[in-house]
Write a protein that holds these residues in place. Structure first.
Motif, PDB file in Angstrom:
ATOM      1  N   UNK A 198      30.977  48.005  18.099  1.00  0.00           N
ATOM      2  CA  UNK A 198      32.157  47.141  18.018  1.00  0.00           C
ATOM      3  C   UNK A 198      31.766  45.691  17.736  1.00  0.00           C
ATOM      4  N   UNK A 199      32.571  45.015  16.934  1.00  0.00           N
ATOM      5  CA  UNK A 199      32.316  43.600  16.648  1.00  0.00           C
ATOM      6  C   UNK A 199      32.385  42.793  17.939  1.00  0.00           C
ATOM      7  N   UNK A 200      31.431  41.905  18.120  1.00  0.00           N
ATOM      8  CA  UNK A 200      31.410  41.041  19.312  1.00  0.00           C
ATOM      9  C   UNK A 200      32.060  39.689  19.025  1.00  0.00           C
ATOM     10  N   UNK A 201      32.060  39.282  17.759  1.00  0.00           N
ATOM     11  CA  UNK A 201      32.564  37.961  17.385  1.00  0.00           C
ATOM     12  C   UNK A 201      33.867  38.084  16.594  1.00  0.00           C
ATOM     13  N   UNK A 202      34.892  38.638  17.249  1.00  0.00           N
ATOM     14  CA  UNK A 202      36.188  38.817  16.599  1.00  0.00           C
ATOM     15  C   UNK A 202      36.937  37.488  16.578  1.00  0.00           C
ATOM     16  N   UNK A 203      37.393  37.111  15.404  1.00  0.00           N
ATOM     17  CA  UNK A 203      37.945  35.770  15.212  1.00  0.00           C
ATOM     18  C   UNK A 203      39.343  35.839  14.600  1.00  0.00           C
ATOM     19  N   UNK A 204      40.070  34.739  14.775  1.00  0.00           N
ATOM     20  CA  UNK A 204      41.348  34.532  14.108  1.00  0.00           C
ATOM     21  C   UNK A 204      41.117  33.676  12.866  1.00  0.00           C
ATOM     22  N   UNK A 205      42.078  33.693  11.967  1.00  0.00           N
ATOM     23  CA  UNK A 205      42.090  32.734  10.866  1.00  0.00           C
ATOM     24  C   UNK A 205      43.529  32.276  10.677  1.00  0.00           C
ATOM     25  N   UNK A 206      43.777  31.023  10.985  1.00  0.00           N
ATOM     26  CA  UNK A 206      45.104  30.426  10.869  1.00  0.00           C
ATOM     27  C   UNK A 206      45.399  30.164   9.396  1.00  0.00           C
ATOM     28  N   UNK A 318      47.679  27.117  24.541  1.00  0.00           N
ATOM     29  CA  UNK A 318      47.660  26.478  23.222  1.00  0.00           C
ATOM     30  C   UNK A 318      46.219  26.131  22.895  1.00  0.00           C
ATOM     31  N   UNK A 319      45.704  26.697  21.794  1.00  0.00           N
ATOM     32  CA  UNK A 319      44.283  26.477  21.497  1.00  0.00           C
ATOM     33  C   UNK A 319      44.044  25.606  20.267  1.00  0.00           C
ATOM     34  N   UNK A 320      45.053  25.442  19.411  1.00  0.00           N
ATOM     35  CA  UNK A 320      44.839  24.516  18.294  1.00  0.00           C
ATOM     36  C   UNK A 320      46.151  24.159  17.614  1.00  0.00           C
ATOM     37  N   UNK A 321      46.153  23.004  16.960  1.00  0.00           N
ATOM     38  CA  UNK A 321      47.231  22.577  16.071  1.00  0.00           C
ATOM     39  C   UNK A 321      46.591  22.186  14.742  1.00  0.00           C
ATOM     40  N   UNK A 365      41.070  25.834  12.581  1.00  0.00           N
ATOM     41  CA  UNK A 365      41.923  27.008  12.519  1.00  0.00           C
ATOM     42  C   UNK A 365      41.255  28.334  12.802  1.00  0.00           C
ATOM     43  N   UNK A 366      40.060  28.318  13.400  1.00  0.00           N
ATOM     44  CA  UNK A 366      39.382  29.563  13.769  1.00  0.00           C
ATOM     45  C   UNK A 366      38.610  29.349  15.058  1.00  0.00           C
ATOM     46  N   UNK A 367      38.364  30.425  15.780  1.00  0.00           N
ATOM     47  CA  UNK A 367      37.553  30.345  17.002  1.00  0.00           C
ATOM     48  C   UNK A 367      36.118  29.957  16.665  1.00  0.00           C
ATOM     49  N   UNK A 368      35.642  30.412  15.514  1.00  0.00           N
ATOM     50  CA  UNK A 368      34.296  30.068  15.048  1.00  0.00           C
ATOM     51  C   UNK A 368      34.094  28.562  15.056  1.00  0.00           C
ATOM     52  N   UNK A 369      35.132  27.826  14.623  1.00  0.00           N
ATOM     53  CA  UNK A 369      35.047  26.369  14.592  1.00  0.00           C
ATOM     54  C   UNK A 369      35.392  25.753  15.947  1.00  0.00           C
ATOM     55  N   UNK A 370      36.465  26.255  16.572  1.00  0.00           N
ATOM     56  CA  UNK A 370      36.922  25.671  17.839  1.00  0.00           C
ATOM     57  C   UNK A 370      35.837  25.711  18.909  1.00  0.00           C
ATOM     58  N   UNK A 371      35.053  26.797  18.920  1.00  0.00           N
ATOM     59  CA  UNK A 371      33.977  26.932  19.914  1.00  0.00           C
ATOM     60  C   UNK A 371      32.605  26.644  19.299  1.00  0.00           C
ATOM     61  N   UNK A 383      41.160  30.010  34.128  1.00  0.00           N
ATOM     62  CA  UNK A 383      39.772  29.715  34.442  1.00  0.00           C
ATOM     63  C   UNK A 383      38.766  30.495  33.620  1.00  0.00           C
ATOM     64  N   UNK A 384      39.226  31.511  32.886  1.00  0.00           N
ATOM     65  CA  UNK A 384      38.301  32.280  32.047  1.00  0.00           C
ATOM     66  C   UNK A 384      37.961  31.504  30.783  1.00  0.00           C
ATOM     67  N   UNK A 385      36.901  31.924  30.130  1.00  0.00           N
ATOM     68  CA  UNK A 385      36.451  31.255  28.917  1.00  0.00           C
ATOM     69  C   UNK A 385      36.554  32.193  27.718  1.00  0.00           C
ATOM     70  N   UNK A 386      36.699  31.585  26.553  1.00  0.00           N
ATOM     71  CA  UNK A 386      36.690  32.344  25.307  1.00  0.00           C
ATOM     72  C   UNK A 386      35.765  31.672  24.301  1.00  0.00           C
ATOM     73  N   UNK A 387      34.815  32.478  23.803  1.00  0.00           N
ATOM     74  CA  UNK A 387      34.020  32.058  22.656  1.00  0.00           C
ATOM     75  C   UNK A 387      34.650  32.628  21.383  1.00  0.00           C
ATOM     76  N   UNK A 388      35.102  33.883  21.502  1.00  0.00           N
ATOM     77  CA  UNK A 388      35.851  34.548  20.445  1.00  0.00           C
ATOM     78  C   UNK A 388      36.982  35.316  21.126  1.00  0.00           C
ATOM     79  N   UNK A 389      37.649  36.202  20.404  1.00  0.00           N
ATOM     80  CA  UNK A 389      38.812  36.899  20.953  1.00  0.00           C
ATOM     81  C   UNK A 389      38.363  38.131  21.731  1.00  0.00           C
ATOM     82  N   UNK A 390      38.858  38.268  22.956  1.00  0.00           N
ATOM     83  CA  UNK A 390      38.525  39.403  23.816  1.00  0.00           C
ATOM     84  C   UNK A 390      39.494  40.560  23.595  1.00  0.00           C
TER      85      UNK A 390
END
Length: 421
Positions: A198-206, A318-321, A365-371, A383-390
């Protein structure tokens, strides 16, 4: 131009995406209707079949009863714009007295207007072909900096052509769906050989996407000056991406399994005519582009974009605008480049913007950039953390334009990630 005096006799909340200035198009179903074309005003959908049946629209009802809007869009902009204009006229305070029955006849009103919460929105078009561009300079610079180095962040062709690739249309799903985490090959940094799982680094793209509204024949090209004749409208678009699969597979032919497992679109197509008052200036293109990519006037759009992440048992975060105005290449340039070689396009084809990032880190606009590739995790309200999408995370994207107190929006683009099968 926006008519600030235009008001609907149906009460519309000031924060609603669906003011009388919008009047988008979509397809809905409920416990009585399998699929029908509709529009929206405030908290209601407008059943266009019932509207035509009552004599308010002169459109073949069989076209409005199709599973997708392709045939309706194929009528051409003179016809579809006339439908939109008629709906606006029927809903406005100063509409023709003939429309008075809509206000006073409760039985008729309830046939035509249904609460949005009581219906299910469907995929608005049959997507024959799907293209994804890579047209945000801030996003491309960030990604290039991470995977190469700051001096070589942009490839040598990036400022000369709207870079893109042909994606997979079959896995484009409408907002509200869920999908399983993709699996594939990845090559860990500390391994000589690839591994499978399974992919470990699942990301969004706005992203946003535009819908083709007019076909061409093979050999034809669309110019930047007439591109708007071929663009019916826009939707929000989440082009999910498995970064670890992508890093291993993308050389030499580009994205494949990292991108083809799921993309999410919002259900309402916002017409280009509704968006026209929100045109704005884009980035200065330097070096000068080739003549076929030149355009006149302000061709970008001021579309405010937001992304929220909701864990399975928690609140929305809210994670990005961001904003569509940060696009380096315009839709018109993308379409001109796409067809300059004679590639034919069809009604319903979907062309996505590529991830839309702004210059500020909060506008990425992506978790790759945000983190920053997982080195700067996002802390959620619980209190939990996100590097990519769980697994079991839900991503919600929203977008709207606002000017002179008038708002038009896209609704929501929502999908949930399930564990890998």
């Amino acid at each position: 131009m926006l008519n600030k005096n235009l008001k609907s006799w149906i009460e519309v909340d000031a924060n609603s995406d669906f003011s009388i200035h919008n009047i988008p198009f979509g397809i809905y179903k409920d416990n009585k209707v399998k699929h029908r074309a509709c529009s929206a005003i405030g908290e209601y959908i407008i059943d266009l079949v019932e509207l035509a049946d009552a004599g308010f629209l002169s459109v073949d009802k069989s076209i409005l009863e199709q599973q997708f809007l392709n045939e309706f869009i194929s009528l051409g902009k003179p016809s579809t714009n006339a439908v939109r204009a008629k709906i606006i006229d029927l809903l406005s305070n100063d509409s023709d007295p003939v429309a008075a029955e809509l206000k006073t006849n409760k039985e008729l009103f309830n046939k035509i207007f249904k609460k949005q919460v009581s219906v299910t929105m469907l995929l608005p078009v049959r997507v024959g072909d799907y293209t994804d561009f890579y047209s945000s300079i801030d996003h491309a610079t960030n990604i290039g900096t991470m995977i190469r180095d700051p001096k070589n962040a942009l490839m040598s062709n990036w400022k000369h052509i709207p870079v893109g690739y042909h994606g997979r249309a079959s896995s484009i799903c409408v907002s509200g769906h869920s999908f399983h985490r993709p699996k594939g090959q990845q090559k860990p940094a500390d391994s000589e050989l690839p591994v499978y799982g399974p992919a470990k680094l699942l990301d969004i793209e706005l992203e946003t996407a535009f819908i083709i509204g007019k076909q061409t024949q093979m050999g034809d090209s669309v110019s930047t000056s007439n591109a708007d004749d071929y663009i019916f409208g826009m939707v929000l678009f989440n082009d999910w991406s498995a970064r670890d699969i992508q890093t291993w597979e993308y050389v030499p032919l580009g994205p494949f399994l990292a991108k083809n497992f799921a993309s999410t679109v919002s259900p309402w197509i916002i017409t280009l005519e509704a968006l026209e008052p929100f045109r704005t200036k884009g980035y200065t293109q330097d070096p000068k582009v080739l003549p076929y990519l030149e355009y006149k006037g302000d061709r970008n759009l001021d579309i405010k974009l937001d992304v929220f992440l909701k864990p399975e048992k928690g609140e929305e975060n809210h994670i990005c605008s961001s904003n569509y105005k940060y696009m380096y290449w315009t839709m018109e340039q993308q379409l001109a480049h796409h067809t300059v070689n004679g590639c034919n396009i069809n009604v319903g084809d979907m062309m996505a913007s590529g991830t839309i990032s702004g210059p500020d880190p909060k506008e990425y606009g992506s978790m790759m950039e945000l983190t920053w590739r997982g080195t700067k995790p996002i802390t959620l309200k619980d209190g939990s953390e996100r590097k990519f999408v769980n697994d079991n995370d839900t991503i919600i994207m929203k977008g709207y334009c606002e000017k002179d107190g008038i708002k038009i929006g896209f609704g929501e683009c929502v999908a949930k990630v399930l564990p890998a099968k």
